[in-house]
Design an enzyme around this catalytic site. Structure first.
Site, PDB file in Angstrom:
ATOM      1  N   ASP A  13       0.818  -1.228   0.000  1.00  0.00           N
ATOM      2  CA  ASP A  13       0.000   0.000   0.000  1.00  0.00           C
ATOM      3  C   ASP A  13       0.846   1.270   0.000  1.00  0.00           C
ATOM      4  OD1 ASP A  13      -2.242  -1.711   0.285  1.00  0.00           O
ATOM      5  OD2 ASP A  13      -1.902  -1.772   2.440  1.00  0.00           O
ATOM      6  N   LYS A  16       2.103   2.036  -5.032  1.00  0.00           N
ATOM      7  CA  LYS A  16       2.755   1.501  -6.246  1.00  0.00           C
ATOM      8  C   LYS A  16       1.885   1.675  -7.478  1.00  0.00           C
ATOM      9  CE  LYS A  16       3.105  -2.519  -4.370  1.00  0.00           C
ATOM     10  NZ  LYS A  16       2.634  -2.160  -3.022  1.00  0.00           N
ATOM     11  N   GLY A  40      -4.283  -4.510  -4.411  1.00  0.00           N
ATOM     12  CA  GLY A  40      -5.311  -3.611  -4.924  1.00  0.00           C
ATOM     13  C   GLY A  40      -4.645  -2.303  -5.235  1.00  0.00           C
ATOM     14  N   HIS A  41      -4.494  -2.018  -6.508  1.00  0.00           N
ATOM     15  CA  HIS A  41      -3.887  -0.748  -6.872  1.00  0.00           C
ATOM     16  C   HIS A  41      -5.000   0.251  -7.144  1.00  0.00           C
ATOM     17  CE1 HIS A  41       0.012  -2.305  -6.864  1.00  0.00           C
ATOM     18  NE2 HIS A  41       0.010  -2.889  -8.038  1.00  0.00           N
ATOM     19  N   GLN A 221       2.139  -6.123  -2.928  1.00  0.00           N
ATOM     20  CA  GLN A 221       2.603  -6.120  -1.530  1.00  0.00           C
ATOM     21  C   GLN A 221       3.954  -5.393  -1.398  1.00  0.00           C
ATOM     22  OE1 GLN A 221       1.745  -9.575  -2.751  1.00  0.00           O
ATOM     23  NE2 GLN A 221      -0.351  -9.071  -2.289  1.00  0.00           N
TER      24      GLN A 221
HETATM   25  P1  GDP Z   1      -0.523   0.215  -3.742  1.00  0.00           P
HETATM   26  O1  GDP Z   1      -1.086  -1.150  -3.518  1.00  0.00           O
HETATM   27  O2  GDP Z   1       0.915   0.283  -3.329  1.00  0.00           O
HETATM   28  O3  GDP Z   1      -0.760   0.718  -5.134  1.00  0.00           O
HETATM   29  O4  GDP Z   1      -1.262   1.206  -2.783  1.00  0.00           O
HETATM   30  P2  GDP Z   1      -2.829   1.547  -2.685  1.00  0.00           P
HETATM   31  O5  GDP Z   1      -3.356   1.870  -4.021  1.00  0.00           O
HETATM   32  O6  GDP Z   1      -3.537   0.511  -1.901  1.00  0.00           O
HETATM   33  O7  GDP Z   1      -2.804   2.795  -1.737  1.00  0.00           O
HETATM   34  C1  GDP Z   1      -2.352   3.947  -2.130  1.00  0.00           C
HETATM   35  C2  GDP Z   1      -3.456   4.979  -1.970  1.00  0.00           C
HETATM   36  O8  GDP Z   1      -2.852   6.209  -1.818  1.00  0.00           O
HETATM   37  C3  GDP Z   1      -4.354   5.111  -3.179  1.00  0.00           C
HETATM   38  O9  GDP Z   1      -5.632   5.510  -2.768  1.00  0.00           O
HETATM   39  C4  GDP Z   1      -3.685   6.214  -3.999  1.00  0.00           C
HETATM   40  O10 GDP Z   1      -4.586   6.940  -4.811  1.00  0.00           O
HETATM   41  C5  GDP Z   1      -3.167   7.078  -2.910  1.00  0.00           C
HETATM   42  N1  GDP Z   1      -1.924   7.786  -3.190  1.00  0.00           N
HETATM   43  C6  GDP Z   1      -0.828   7.345  -3.854  1.00  0.00           C
HETATM   44  N2  GDP Z   1       0.134   8.274  -3.819  1.00  0.00           N
HETATM   45  C7  GDP Z   1      -0.354   9.323  -3.117  1.00  0.00           C
HETATM   46  C8  GDP Z   1       0.171  10.577  -2.688  1.00  0.00           C
HETATM   47  O11 GDP Z   1       1.309  10.938  -2.936  1.00  0.00           O
HETATM   48  N3  GDP Z   1      -0.657  11.370  -1.937  1.00  0.00           N
HETATM   49  C9  GDP Z   1      -1.918  11.024  -1.601  1.00  0.00           C
HETATM   50  N4  GDP Z   1      -2.641  11.867  -0.869  1.00  0.00           N
HETATM   51  N5  GDP Z   1      -2.439   9.846  -1.972  1.00  0.00           N
HETATM   52  C10 GDP Z   1      -1.669   9.021  -2.715  1.00  0.00           C
END
Ligand code: GDP
Length: 428
Positions: A13, A16, A40-41, A221
């Site tokens: 999370d 990515k 879940g991206h 992950q």
């Molecule tokens: P992943 O599995 O690593 O892709 O992470 P997730 O998608 O589960 O969680 C990342 C969350 O943070 C998502 O809702 C993104 O839209 C949001 N996000 C990613 N980068 C940023 C950022 O720099 N700032 C903010 N406020 N939200 C972000």
């Protein structure tokens, strides 16, 4: 040749999805090499949040090829749903989305077993999507790969064997003959859905590399959830680390050019397991709300804490990270003071290296350094020099502590909300 791995440095999370979406524009191929639909991206597409669990986010660009390599486990039901959601958004996957012949299939009994195990043994905090049991079958050499699934006779024999082998755990929980009947009834629908996508993805990658195409390998992950290098047993059942690309996509190590680590400006963890920097106070609540720290797959609230440089330094080392992108810096902008964990302390001993001991991981106290809050806006800033001076100092200090360069900073959910600190780097 130009290959880049994008992987998570913490417990997943890290954002990515957004980073891969940002870099996918420059890539020709985007490849998933491990995990399943427990990832879940969250992406922002046409101003709306949009979650992809299995298909690489590069699919949103019409000219890209997206591959699910052999190291991934595939739930056909969930994949079919994802393809349908994309179709509704007029995103066509035909002829540019492929699944490895050797990727293992998650079958209905894997999900049932996941639920049974999670209810009775040490809780790992899995998403109960059958991913762990599917990987267990792979290692036990009873798994069903996509190529096996496409040959009805092979599939039927393997199904029979698997249901006998799993009877001990399934009996009394479900009607096994009904399950078998249903799986055979559904067979035509799922095998016909799968057939056009199945390919020798390792060979496709080799040909793409030889053709000077740009390839992005995307992890699910994070390193602290890695089966070998994470907080075992509270880990995922695959290897998100950079080395996982070699076995998970069938690519030799000398074909990998660079690795970009995605690291959040603070720390979160979902599910069970040790988490030294966890905050139970209003700062934890603030980060959860400001960062929208609720699971993209399950909606579970994420546990939140300060930046853990012990864990990230370990991830920098096992992945040989030179470059980092720091995400969600904007989510810390209202804090008066900021802490960074620089070591763990257990029974009066200081640990600077991430400990493998379950006891130390569980009971270690974080040793913190304190810095003043940013005292200014981070969001909407488009270059490093315009960030509040305290935010600049925070970034520089994190670099020193973890031993890698922070070349990009993400300051919002949108794809373009990224500050390029080092503009000279070409990622491919
Ligand atoms: P992943 O599995 O690593 O892709 O992470 P997730 O998608 O589960 O969680 C990342 C969350 O943070 C998502 O809702 C993104 O839209 C949001 N996000 C990613 N980068 C940023 C950022 O720099 N700032 C903010 N406020 N939200 C972000």
């Amino acid at each position: 040749m130009s290959t880049l791995i994008v992987l998570g440095m913490q417990w997943g999370d890290e954002g990515k999805g957004k980073v891969v979406h940002y870099l996918s524009k420059q890539a020709d191929y985007i490849v998933r090499y491990q995990g399943g639909n427990n990832a879940g991206h969250t992406l922002i597409f046409e101003d709306k949040p949009f979650v992809l669990h299995l298909i690489p986010s590069g699919i949103l660009f019409p000219e890209k090829y997206c591959l699910i390599a052999n190291g991934v486990v595939v739930d056909l039901e969930s994949l079919k749903e994802e393809v349908n959601v994309l179709a509704k958004k007029k995103i066509v996957v035909k002829d540019r989305f492929f699944i490895s012949e050797q990727a293992h299939i998650i079958l209905p009994y894997h999900k049932i077993i996941d639920g049974i195990l999670e209810d009775r043994s040490v809780k790992i905090g899995t998403t109960k999507k059958g991913i762990g049991p599917a990987y267990t079958d792979k290692v036990k050499r009873v798994g069903i790969r996509s190529i096996d699934y496409l040959e009805r006779d092979v599939f039927e024999d393997l199904l029979e064997e698997n249901l006998i082998e799993k009877a001990a755990i399934l009996e009394g929980k479900i009607d096994i003959s009904n399950l078998k009947k249903k799986m055979l009834e559904d067979y035509n629908e799922f095998s016909e859905f799968l057939r056009p996508f199945v390919a020798n993805t390792s060979l496709m990658i080799e040909e793409a590399i030889n053709g000077n195409k740009k390839i992005l390998f995307e992890s699910a992950q994070g390193t602290l959830l890695d089966l070998d290098f994470g907080t075992y047993p509270f880990v995922t059942s695959s290897n998100p680390i950079a080395g996982g690309v070699c076995s998970g996509a069938g690519v030799g190590p000398t074909k990998i050019n660079s690795v970009l680590g995605v690291v959040k400006a603070y720390t979160t963890r979902v599910g069970e397991g040790p988490f030294a920097v966890e905050l139970f106070d209003e700062v934890g609540d603030y980060l959860r709300e400001k960062g929208g720290e609720y699971g993209a797959t399950t909606g579970r609230p994420r546990r939140c804490g300060w930046f853990d440089s012990v864990g990230v330094r370990h991830s920098v080392r096992v992945n040989d990270i030179k470059h980092l992108i720091l995400t969600k810096l904007d989510c810390m902008e209202d804090l008066d003071k900021i802490k960074i964990c620089v070591a763990y302390k257990y029974k009066n001993k200081i640990y600077k290296e991430f400990p493998a001991s379950r006891t130390i991981q569980k009971y270690a106290e974080p040793v913190y350094e304190e810095m003043p809050g940013f005292n200014g806006r981070v969001k909407d800033v488009m270059n490093f020099e315009s960030l509040p001076i305290n935010a600049q100092k925070y970034i520089k200090h994190l670099e020193e502590l973890v031993g890698a360069s922070i070349d990009l900073v993400s300051i919002g959910r949108k794809r373009e909300e990224i500050i390029e600190i080092n503009k000279d780097i070409s990622w491919f």
